[in-house]
Write a protein that holds these residues in place. Structure first.
Motif, PDB file in Angstrom:
ATOM      1  N   GLU A 191       0.850  -1.188   0.000  1.00 22.31           N
ATOM      2  CA  GLU A 191       0.000   0.000   0.000  1.00 22.31           C
ATOM      3  C   GLU A 191       0.885   1.238   0.000  1.00 22.31           C
ATOM      4  O   GLU A 191       1.753   1.405   0.861  1.00 22.31           O
ATOM      5  N   ASP A 211       0.932   5.575  -1.628  1.00 21.85           N
ATOM      6  CA  ASP A 211       0.308   6.660  -2.388  1.00 21.85           C
ATOM      7  C   ASP A 211       1.418   7.362  -3.159  1.00 21.85           C
ATOM      8  O   ASP A 211       2.223   8.089  -2.585  1.00 21.85           O
ATOM      9  N   GLY A 244      -1.179  10.511  -5.467  1.00 24.68           N
ATOM     10  CA  GLY A 244      -2.541  10.844  -5.083  1.00 24.68           C
ATOM     11  C   GLY A 244      -3.595  10.003  -5.771  1.00 24.68           C
ATOM     12  O   GLY A 244      -4.751  10.414  -5.899  1.00 24.68           O
ATOM     13  N   GLU A 245      -3.208   8.816  -6.213  1.00 21.84           N
ATOM     14  CA  GLU A 245      -4.159   7.974  -6.923  1.00 21.84           C
ATOM     15  C   GLU A 245      -5.259   7.466  -5.992  1.00 21.84           C
ATOM     16  O   GLU A 245      -5.085   7.403  -4.776  1.00 21.84           O
ATOM     17  N   ARG A 246      -6.380   7.071  -6.591  1.00 23.82           N
ATOM     18  CA  ARG A 246      -7.539   6.660  -5.797  1.00 23.82           C
ATOM     19  C   ARG A 246      -7.293   5.298  -5.144  1.00 23.82           C
ATOM     20  O   ARG A 246      -7.566   5.105  -3.975  1.00 23.82           O
ATOM     21  N   GLU A 247      -6.787   4.353  -5.915  1.00 27.48           N
ATOM     22  CA  GLU A 247      -6.524   3.020  -5.367  1.00 27.48           C
ATOM     23  C   GLU A 247      -5.055   2.934  -4.997  1.00 27.48           C
ATOM     24  O   GLU A 247      -4.173   3.031  -5.854  1.00 27.48           O
ATOM     25  N   THR A 248      -4.794   2.775  -3.723  1.00 26.55           N
ATOM     26  CA  THR A 248      -3.406   2.832  -3.254  1.00 26.55           C
ATOM     27  C   THR A 248      -2.831   1.446  -2.939  1.00 26.55           C
ATOM     28  O   THR A 248      -1.713   1.346  -2.449  1.00 26.55           O
ATOM     29  N   ASN A 264      -1.966  -3.096 -10.400  1.00 27.93           N
ATOM     30  CA  ASN A 264      -2.055  -1.655 -10.152  1.00 27.93           C
ATOM     31  C   ASN A 264      -0.676  -1.038  -9.956  1.00 27.93           C
ATOM     32  O   ASN A 264      -0.416  -0.346  -8.968  1.00 27.93           O
ATOM     33  N   ARG A 267       0.632   3.042 -11.897  1.00 28.82           N
ATOM     34  CA  ARG A 267       0.456   4.291 -11.151  1.00 28.82           C
ATOM     35  C   ARG A 267       1.765   4.798 -10.545  1.00 28.82           C
ATOM     36  O   ARG A 267       1.814   5.915 -10.040  1.00 28.82           O
TER      37      ARG A 267
END
Lengths: 395, 345
Positions: free
Chosen positions: A201, A203, A206-210, A253, A256
């Motif tokens: 996890e 950030d 500032g992405e939505r899904e961390t 993910n 990002r």
């Protein structure tokens, strides 16, 4: 399963830049460690169980490079040459004369062996089917049946376009992690390709899904992973070798982590590789450099930036193998007059589309230092002076 | 387009001619309807009696009213679906990743029978007379009684079978991942001849003028004599060939992993034209009324004049891995990899 959370948040690493004279060939010196503190990453994962096979594995700091002049014949990868390369390099790595003895160090008949390929490039520059077939043959030779072998990557469309599903031996499973029905007969109730209980996890921008979740094949099904990356430059991480292929191909993910011109591939790649199941199960790394990419990676669309290196790099230490890969790509870039992978000259930044056109431009400040960061996490040897590199050339 | 205006299997009919009477040479400009499904679509849609059938990786087979996109029924399988369905009589047939070949009632979607095989079934089942033929990644080829689902024979070929077999009166032609292109006796499954390419034959063969036409991962496209299995001509391409061929008016069309769409003379392999390079093409093209149409992996659906290769139109609606559009008189139907089905006019 006993799990715990680690947080990587050490002191902020410092990047040392050194601009050379003139122009587009300005070179930067290798930066100092460490990037571990540049991004707070919480890892939620099972306890890491120490094992001699876990990265850096049975042969820390050892890399066998083998070159076969006949590895490509009439534009085609020549599988019999790949067979020879694999047998000799495995013997050199392990000291075992019999290839089956060498392979038996890494897999047993009851293992579920996952092969992590790299299908993300243009068709000519992915993990070659010839190499995949020869690894499967070798595993069969120590009693691993095809039904116990899984080829996987994040993207099922790339796996299919590059022919893994259609061309490997019967019974071998080919799984794209983006597929809900990831594994035939899996007891995974949510049928997801990713394990909801194992994740990193962070950030980045500032992405939505961390969260980035680890493949359930890695956490629940495979008992061993054999990593089959390609020898190629990567526009963000510098090279995409053992470490990146494992990390960004096994977690979701991950795109990002870079927004032009900044990338967090360092430290995300090494931290992901240190996550228990991935670290403990990845026992062998065989880098496909039969066709290699010195610019325009990871996709390698422009064939001008591909060269026939006719090379495999083999080791159990992903840091050492990637370090040698880095040297090989740097050498090639020097030969063609392209900026160093360590380059920090803003004048050499370009748009993503530029990388298909010219080797002088790149959208990111590349971060090959992720390899050194991995060594800080105990994944292998970064220092060239401490790497035992053996070069074999097949006559 | 076939005379009955149906498009019942991969490339329209079992002869792989790809719908030679279709009439949509002009670009589609109007959306009639679209449907967004639950996962990606890898297969091609089929059309029969006003119903469009689409398999989706979410494990569902959908039946849509082709005029308005209204869903008539859906069937939930127990695994992902990559196989293009086939229509035969009152049945719709398809393979699944759990290794099953399935037959549903075409009107209701109720399952009529299911047969297990040794591995995932990605190929489209081929129906000839009253027998269904399907191969699997586990290496087996199974002949199944169409009405009852009873197995008639099974052969273990020890290599992946991902391509749809071509079946004629006496023979089955199919390729294997180990490079074999085989002709089998349709009644028994025994070998009639075997041609060995230097790498996998994973495309579905077409047959025209006494020749079996198929590409290989060994960078060659082959024309092999139907009777003897001897190579009559072969043409070298830039990379391997996964795309199944479509044949029309003496021309054979296929895409290459090198990104080119090729048009060759079916009689002698002479190159008639070759498109500008796109990204890798593994989908089959369709050869329709004076034009050839392809969905490429990273991009658009494109139509080319079949005689010259001149681009006629393109629809940038998302790429496709292996899907082929349907070009009917009344509409163009596309299934894109992101999971959207379009009906365009």
């Amino acid at each position: 399963m006993d799990r715990r959370t680690f947080v990587y948040n050490a002191a902020l690493g410092t990047l040392h830049l050194a601009w050379g004279p003139g122009s587009g060939l300005v070179r930067a010196q290798e930066p100092s460690p460490s990037a571990l503190g540049s991004l707070k990453i919480a890892v939620h994962a099972p306890e890491f169980t120490p094992s001699p096979l876990a990265m850096p594995g049975l042969f820390p700091g050892r890399v066998v490079q083998i070159v076969h002049p006949q590895a490509i014949q009439d534009r085609r990868i020549f599988q019999p040459a790949v067979q020879v390369m694999l047998a000799r390099s495995m013997a050199a790595l392990t000291g075992d004369k019999n290839p089956a003895d060498a392979w038996a160090r890494f897999a047993t008949p009851t293992d579920i062996v996952a092969l992590k390929v790299n299908p993300s490039s243009a068709p000519a520059t992915v993990t070659s089917i010839a190499l995949v077939r020869e690894v499967i043959n070798a595993l069969n030779g120590v009693g691993v049946p095809n039904r116990n072998i899984i080829i996987y990557d994040r993207n099922s469309n790339q796996l299919e376009v590059n022919g893994y599903h259609t061309q490997v031996p019967a019974g071998v499973r080919v799984v794209g992690l983006d597929q809900r029905w990831s594994v035939k007969g899996s007891s995974d109730v949510n049928r997801s390709g990713y394990d909801p209980d194992v994740y990193c996890e962070m950030d980045c921008f500032g992405e939505r899904e961390t969260r980035s979740y680890l493949a359930s094949i890695v956490t629940r099904e495979a008992t061993k992973i054999i990593n089959l990356p390609c020898l190629k430059e990567h526009n963000a991480s510098g090279v995409t070798g053992c470490l990146k292929n494992l990390a960004y191909g096994s977690f979701n993910n991950v795109a990002r982590t870079h927004v032009d011109p900044k990338t967090y591939t360092d430290p995300v790649i090494p931290v992901m590789c240190s996550v228990g199941p991935l670290r403990s199960k990845s026992v062998l790394h065989i880098m496909d450099g039969i066709r290699a990419v010195y610019h325009g990676g990871p996709f390698g669309w422009n064939p001008e930036f591909v060269w026939e290196a006719k090379t495999l790099l083999i080791g159990t230490d992903p840091v050492a193998v990637d370090r040698i890969e880095l040297e090989i790509v740097e050498q090639k870039r020097r030969e063609v007059g392209a900026p160093s992978l360590w380059d920090r000259n803003p004048a050499n930044l370009g748009r993503s589309s530029d990388i298909e056109r010219t080797a002088q431009k790149n959208p990111f400040y590349r971060e090959p230092n992720h390899i050194r960061t991995a060594s800080e996490l105990g994944l292998g040897v970064w220092d060239l002076a401490k790497i035992r590199r053996e070069l074999l050339v097949v006559n | 387009m076939p005379a009955d205006n149906n498009w019942v299997t991969l490339l329209a009919t079992n002869d792989r001619r790809g719908g030679v009477a279709a009439a949509a040479r002009k670009p589609p400009t109007e959306l009639i309807w679209k449907a967004t499904l639950g996962d990606v679509i890898r297969s091609s849609p089929v059309l029969c009696d006003g119903v469009l059938y689409v398999t989706c990786r979410d494990g569902r087979l959908y039946a849509f009213d082709s005029r308005n996109g209204r869903e008539r029924w859906r069937y939930q399988a127990q695994a992902a679906l990559h196989s293009t369905p086939s229509i035969s009589g009152n049945l719709v047939l398809f393979g699944a990743d759990d290794g099953t070949v399935n037959a549903l009632d075409r009107a209701s979607g109720a399952r009529r029978w299911q047969v297990a095989s040794a591995g995932e079934v990605w190929a489209s089942p081929t129906v000839y007379d009253d027998t269904v033929y399907a191969g699997s990644t586990g290496g087996d080829l199974t002949a199944i009684d169409r009405a009852t689902g009873q197995q008639r024979w099974r052969r273990q070929l020890e290599a992946r079978i991902c391509a749809t077999p071509y079946v004629s009166d006496r023979r089955i032609f199919l390729g294997c991942s180990d490079g074999r292109l085989m002709a089998l006796d349709r009644g028994t499954g025994k070998d009639l001849w075997v041609h060995r390419a230097a790498d996998g034959v994973v495309a579905s063969p077409a047959v025209d003028g006494g020749l079996v036409l198929v590409g290989s991962e060994d960078y060659f496209f082959y024309a092999v004599d139907v009777e003897s299995g001897k190579v009559r001509w072969k043409v070298e391409t830039g990379l391997g060939v996964t795309s199944s061929a479509a044949v029309a008016d003496g021309r054979v069309f296929f895409g290459g992993r090198d990104g080119h769409l090729y048009a060759l003379s079916a009689a002698d392999g002479r190159e008639i034209w070759k498109s500008r390079p796109m990204r890798a093409i593994i989908a089959p093209p369709l050869a329709a009324d004076g034009f050839v149409c392809i969905q490429s992996f990273y991009g658009a659906t494109q139509a080319f004049e079949s005689t010259t290769g001149k681009e006629l139109w393109r629809a940038a609606l998302g790429g496709s891995v292996a899907s082929t559009p349907i070009v009917a008189d009344e509409a163009v139907y596309l299934a894109t990899y992101p999971g959207v089905v379009y009906a365009l006019r």
